[in-house]
Design a protein around this motif. Structure first.
Motif, PDB file in Angstrom:
ATOM      1  N   LEU A 130       1.102  -6.331  -9.462  1.00  0.00           N
ATOM      2  CA  LEU A 130       0.223  -5.499 -10.647  1.00  0.00           C
ATOM      3  C   LEU A 130      -1.065  -5.714  -9.948  1.00  0.00           C
ATOM      4  O   LEU A 130      -1.737  -4.599  -9.880  1.00  0.00           O
ATOM      5  CB  LEU A 130       0.200  -6.014 -12.161  1.00  0.00           C
ATOM      6  N   ILE A 131      -1.759  -6.582  -9.232  1.00  0.00           N
ATOM      7  CA  ILE A 131      -2.952  -6.465  -8.772  1.00  0.00           C
ATOM      8  C   ILE A 131      -2.918  -5.644  -7.428  1.00  0.00           C
ATOM      9  O   ILE A 131      -4.081  -4.961  -7.260  1.00  0.00           O
ATOM     10  CB  ILE A 131      -3.383  -8.258  -8.134  1.00  0.00           C
ATOM     11  N   SER A 132      -1.667  -5.685  -6.860  1.00  0.00           N
ATOM     12  CA  SER A 132      -1.805  -4.692  -5.500  1.00  0.00           C
ATOM     13  C   SER A 132      -1.871  -3.136  -6.107  1.00  0.00           C
ATOM     14  O   SER A 132      -2.388  -2.228  -5.558  1.00  0.00           O
ATOM     15  CB  SER A 132      -0.228  -4.977  -4.839  1.00  0.00           C
ATOM     16  N   VAL A 133      -1.102  -2.715  -7.303  1.00  0.00           N
ATOM     17  CA  VAL A 133      -1.131  -1.648  -7.969  1.00  0.00           C
ATOM     18  C   VAL A 133      -2.600  -1.184  -8.240  1.00  0.00           C
ATOM     19  O   VAL A 133      -3.167  -0.117  -8.022  1.00  0.00           O
ATOM     20  CB  VAL A 133      -0.334  -1.365  -9.105  1.00  0.00           C
ATOM     21  N   LEU A 134      -3.358  -2.250  -8.951  1.00  0.00           N
ATOM     22  CA  LEU A 134      -4.784  -1.992  -9.084  1.00  0.00           C
ATOM     23  C   LEU A 134      -5.664  -1.929  -7.586  1.00  0.00           C
ATOM     24  O   LEU A 134      -6.613  -0.813  -7.885  1.00  0.00           O
ATOM     25  CB  LEU A 134      -5.416  -3.160  -9.817  1.00  0.00           C
TER      26      LEU A 134
END
Length: 177
Positions: free
Chosen positions: A93-97
């Motif tokens: 999820l951090i990578s998506v952000l």
């Protein structure tokens, strides 16, 4: 738009879904879920936050929660359905952000637990009042919304950079789902 712009990420957990023999990805919303999704979005709309971009899991329950919820917002954001959000870990999820364009100030993510709860908890280096303890006590129930702010680029999103400024969850409904 400056990389030092204050940004908001809104985390919206899908509404209550059926437990069935269907494939997990295809589980639909319950009657309660169909009621809670627009209620949650009306709460978001009343806050004055109008995301420019919505990233939504491809799971049926997320798509079914997002469609009526989006209709409650004053201006419907561009919606992108992203397979990576389904069953995403905190790191994913951090990578998506981190991949979000800095042209976006306010981003909404429609997804699942435990990932959204972990993301809210990890990003919240600070919180207004008792919001972080409330979020952690609640376990981030279905139709819950958390709003975090941070300064800087989306590429700079990491543990502890944000401030939890809002957390809302519907009142538990004790009626059968």
């Amino acid at each position: 738009m400056s990389a030092e712009t204050t940004r908001r990420v809104v985390l919206f957990r899908h509404a209550k879904a059926e437990w069935s023999d269907a494939d997990d990805h295809e589980r639909p919303l319950t009657d309660r879920g169909r009621k809670d999704a627009p209620t949650a979005s009306r709460r978001l709309a009343g806050s004055g936050i109008n995301p420019e971009l919505a990233l939504c899991s491809t799971a049926t329950r997320c798509r079914e929660a997002w469609k009526p919820a989006a209709a409650e917002l004053p201006q419907r954001p561009r919606s992108v359905y992203d397979d990576r959000i389904y069953e995403a870990s905190l790191g994913e999820l951090i990578s998506v952000l981190n991949e979000t364009s800095d042209e976006i100030e306010d981003l909404l993510v429609v997804g699942h637990n435990p990932g959204l709860h972990a993301l809210a908890d990890a990003l919240a280096g600070e919180s207004d009042g008792d919001l972080l303890p409330r979020l952690n006590r609640s376990g981030f129930p279905t139709s819950a919304i958390a709003v975090l702010t941070f300064d800087g680029s989306w590429k700079s999103v990491e543990h502890g950079v944000g401030r939890l400024v809002a957390f809302w969850a519907p009142t538990p409904d004790r009626r059968p789902t």
